[in-house]
Scaffold this active site. Structure first.
Site, PDB file in Angstrom:
ATOM      1  N   PRO A  83      39.124  51.753  21.805  1.00  0.00           N
ATOM      2  CA  PRO A  83      39.557  53.113  22.174  1.00  0.00           C
ATOM      3  C   PRO A  83      39.006  53.832  23.320  1.00  0.00           C
ATOM      4  CG  PRO A  83      38.075  52.997  20.220  1.00  0.00           C
ATOM      5  CD  PRO A  83      38.321  51.654  20.521  1.00  0.00           C
ATOM      6  N   GLU A 110      30.761  48.804  14.983  1.00  0.00           N
ATOM      7  CA  GLU A 110      30.622  49.679  16.155  1.00  0.00           C
ATOM      8  C   GLU A 110      31.276  48.984  17.431  1.00  0.00           C
ATOM      9  OE1 GLU A 110      29.737  53.160  16.154  1.00  0.00           O
ATOM     10  OE2 GLU A 110      30.689  52.852  14.440  1.00  0.00           O
ATOM     11  N   ARG A 148      57.486  39.572  23.237  1.00  0.00           N
ATOM     12  CA  ARG A 148      58.783  39.699  23.402  1.00  0.00           C
ATOM     13  C   ARG A 148      59.493  39.827  24.556  1.00  0.00           C
ATOM     14  NH1 ARG A 148      60.578  44.993  24.190  1.00  0.00           N
ATOM     15  NH2 ARG A 148      62.435  45.120  22.676  1.00  0.00           N
ATOM     16  N   ASP A 163      65.573  49.296  26.651  1.00  0.00           N
ATOM     17  CA  ASP A 163      64.541  49.655  25.873  1.00  0.00           C
ATOM     18  C   ASP A 163      63.942  51.119  26.412  1.00  0.00           C
ATOM     19  OD1 ASP A 163      64.225  47.735  24.092  1.00  0.00           O
ATOM     20  OD2 ASP A 163      62.721  46.682  25.151  1.00  0.00           O
TER      21      ASP A 163
END
Ligand code: ADE
Length: 237
Positions: A83, A110, A148, A163
Site C-alpha cells: 500500500p 506487517e 490479458r 477498454d
C-alpha cells in the site's frame, strides 16, 4: 512471459488466473506461472521476526527472503505489492506486458524487512489506498491486468482498444454497451447503435465516454482536456 510469485500461501494461485481466457492462456503456454512457497526457505522453522523498535505484528525476515530471492535474475522486473507503493495503472500493465520476466514478492503480516527492498531492485506498487491482508490479492490483479494484454490472450484484440484506460497518456472510461433484445423492460437500446452508420456510432461512443469520465472521474477528465489542448496547440505550431 515468465511470472514468478513468492508467497507464504501458494494455494492462493493460480486462483482466478486458472479460469476462462486467462486460464487458457496459461494452459497454452502464452505465459508461465511459477509459484514458490516462502515456507520452504524457513530458518529453524521460522519465516518471520518481530520488528526492531517494537510495534505490533511480525515481518518476513531478511535472511529467509534473501535465500528465496538470491537465485532469481537481476534482469527481471521485481515487484513488491504494497500500500506504500506507487499506484498501479493500465499504463504499468502495458509496460509489464512487454517484459520477459516479472517477479512478485507477496508480503504478509506487517510486510518485509526493509533491507530486502534495498538489496533487490524492487518497485513497490499499490493496488489502491486501502490495506489488504497480504500482497497475493494485489499480485493476482496486477498479473491479470498485464497478462490479458499479451498477444493471443483475448480473442478479439480490437476490444482491448476500447477498454477504459486503454488510451494513454489521457484515458477515458469506456462508453456503455448494449446487446439484444433491443427493447427490454421498456428500455430501448440507443437507436444510433442500430443505424449501421459507423462514423456516427463512433462519435456517439466517444461522447458517452467523455460524459461518463467527466461525471465520475474529474481527475481523468482534467487530464484528458489538458492533453487535448496540448496536442491541438502542438499541431498549430
Ligand atoms: N498489500 C496490502 N495492501 C496492498 C495494497 N493496497 N496494494 C498492494 N499491495 C498490498
Amino acid at each position: 512471459m515468465k511470472i514468478t510469485v513468492l508467497t507464504l500461501f501458494p494455494e492462493i494461485f493460480p486462483g482466478p488466473l486458472g479460469v476462462s481466457l486467462i486460464g487458457k492462456a496459461l494452459q497454452k503456454g502464452l505465459y508461465t506461472l511459477q509459484v514458490q512457497d516462502l515456507k520452504s526457505f524457513a530458518i529453524q522453522g521460522r519465516v518471520d521476526a518481530p520488528p526492531c523498535g517494537g510495534g505490533g505484528g511480525m515481518l518476513l525476515s531478511a535472511e529467509v527472503l534473501d535465500a528465496a530471492l538470491s537465485p532469481l535474475p537481476q534482469s527481471a522486473t521485481w515487484i513488491y505489492p504494497s500500500p506504500r507503493g506507487k499506484a498501479f495503472s493500465q499504463e504499468k500493465a502495458q509496460e509489464w506486458s512487454q517484459k520477459e520476466q516479472l517477479i512478485f514478492l507477496c508480503g504478509r503480516y506487517e510486510g518485509v524487512d526493509a533491507r530486502i527492498l534495498e538489496k533487490y531492485p524492487f518497485s513497490e506498487v499499490s493496488l489502491g489506498d486501502y490495506v489488504l491482508m497480504g500482497g497475493e490479492g494485489a499480485a493476482l490483479a496486477m498479473i491479470e491486468a498485464s497478462v490479458r494484454l499479451l498477444p493471443g490472450v483475448v480473442g478479439d484484440p480490437t476490444s482491448l482498444l476500447e477498454d477504459s484506460f486503454a488510451e494513454t497518456p489521457a484515458p477515458l472510461l469506456e462508453h456503455p454497451q448494449y446487446a439484444s433484445p433491443v427493447c427490454w423492460e421498456e428500455r430501448d437500446v440507443p437507436s444510433i447503435l442500430l443505424s449501421g452508420n459507423h462514423g456516427a456510432i463512433d462519435q456517439w461512443k466517444r461522447k458517452q465516454a467523455c460524459a461518463l469520465t467527466r461525471r465520475r472521474r474529474p481527475d481523468l477528465w482534467n487530464r484528458y482536456v489538458a492533453h487535448r489542448l496540448s496536442t491541438l496547440s502542438e499541431s498549430e505550431d
